[in-house]
Design an enzyme around this catalytic site. Structure first.
Site, PDB file in Angstrom:
ATOM      1  CE  LYS A 197      -6.473   2.401   7.240  1.00 21.83           C
ATOM      2  NZ  LYS A 197      -5.359   3.004   6.496  1.00 21.83           N
ATOM      3  CD  GLU A 232      -2.437   1.413   2.716  1.00 19.89           C
ATOM      4  OE1 GLU A 232      -2.613   0.402   3.432  1.00 19.89           O
ATOM      5  OE2 GLU A 232      -2.798   2.547   3.058  1.00 19.89           O
ATOM      6  NE  ARG A 278      -0.945   8.710   4.535  1.00 20.26           N
ATOM      7  CZ  ARG A 278      -0.897   7.948   5.612  1.00 20.26           C
ATOM      8  NH1 ARG A 278       0.052   8.158   6.494  1.00 20.26           N
ATOM      9  NH2 ARG A 278      -1.781   7.018   5.804  1.00 20.26           N
TER      10      ARG A 278
END
Ligand code: 3PG
Length: 216
Positions: free
Chosen positions: A137, A49, A53
C-alpha cells in the site's frame, strides 16, 4: 451482481485484483457493519477493509465475517502484532497497515494473513521486500508524492505492485489505475459517514457500482 469464485487461500494479489478499489471503512456502530457490507457487495465490491480505529472495529469485523459470507473482510490500520492476531481471531482474511515493521510482517506470515504493508519511502519498500512482500500500500499516496512518486518507483522497484491510498477519489482514481505498477486503489469515498448515519445503503451500493467501472 455475480462475483467470481475465490481461492480458499487468498494472496495479496487476489485481494488487490478483485476490484479497482478497496474501500477504507471506519465504523462507529456495530449495527452499521452488516448492512454496509451487504450494500458494498451488492455493488460488486467484496474486499472490505474495516479499520481498527474505533472501539467497535473488531466486533464489526466479527459481525461481517459471520453474517456476510459473500464479503471478504479485512482489517486495516494494523500497527502491531497484537492487532494482527486480534484481527484473525475476529475473522479477518487480509490485513492492511499504514506503515511497516518486520514484526508485523513476520506475524502476518505466521498467521497466514495476506498483508498489504504501507510504505512511503524506498527504504520501507526494501524492508518489506526483505520479508517477501511485493504487493504494497502506498500511503499516504497524495501527500507522499502521488502519481509522480509511483512513476519514479517503477524504475528501481519494477517488481512491486501498489495500492495507493490517501487522497484518492473518484476524480483521480483512473489516473492511478492507469499506471502499470498500480493494482488497485484504496479510498474512503465509497462509504461516506453521512450515508452510514442515515442508513442510506442504496447510495453506498451506487458508489460501489461506480467504482467497479474505474478500470475501464
Ligand atoms: C486511510 O487510511 O485513512 C486512507 O488513507 C483513507 O484515505 P482517504 O480518506 O483519503 O480515502
Amino acid at each position: 451482481m455475480a462475483l467470481k469464485p475465490l481461492p480458499d487461500r487468498l494472496t495479496s494479489l487476489d485481494v488487490m485484483r478483485d476490484a479497482p478499489v478497496i474501500p477504507v471503512i471506519v465504523l462507529h456502530k456495530v449495527e452499521h457493519a452488516v448492512p454496509m457490507a451487504r450494500a458494498l457487495v451488492a455493488g460488486g465490491i467484496r474486499m472490505l477493509e474495516v479499520t481498527l480505529r474505533t472501539a467497535v472495529a473488531l466486533q464489526c469485523i466479527e459481525a461481517i465475517a459471520r453474517d456476510v459470507p459473500e464479503a471478504v473482510i479485512g482489517a486495516g490500520t494494523i500497527r502491531s502484532v497484537a492487532d494482527a492476531q486480534a484481527s484473525v481471531a475476529a475473522g479477518a482474511r487480509f490485513a492492511v497497515s499504514p506503515g511497516y515493521t518486520h514484526a508485523v510482517g513476520k506475524a502476518c506470515h505466521v498467521l497466514g494473513l495476506p498483508l498489504l504493508p504501507g510504505v512511503a519511502t524506498g527504504s520501507e519498500i526494501m524492508m518489506a521486500q526483505e520479508d517477501g512482500y511485493t504487493e504494497l500500500k502506498f500511503f499516504p499516496a497524495m501527500q507522499a508524492g502521488g502519481l509522480a512518486m509511483l512513476k519514479a518507483w517503477g524504475g528501481p522497484f519494477g517488481d512491486v505492485k501498489f495500492c495507493p491510498t490517501g487522497g484518492v477519489s473518484i476524480a483521480n482514481a483512473k489516473d492511478f489505475l492507469a499506471l502499470s505498477n498500480v493494482a488497485c486503489v484504496g479510498g474512503s469515498w465509497l462509504v461516506p459517514a453521512d450515508a452510514m448515519e442515515q442508513g442510506d445503503w442504496a447510495r453506498i451500493t451506487a458508489l460501489a457500482l461506480e467504482a467497479t467501472t474505474l478500470r475501464g
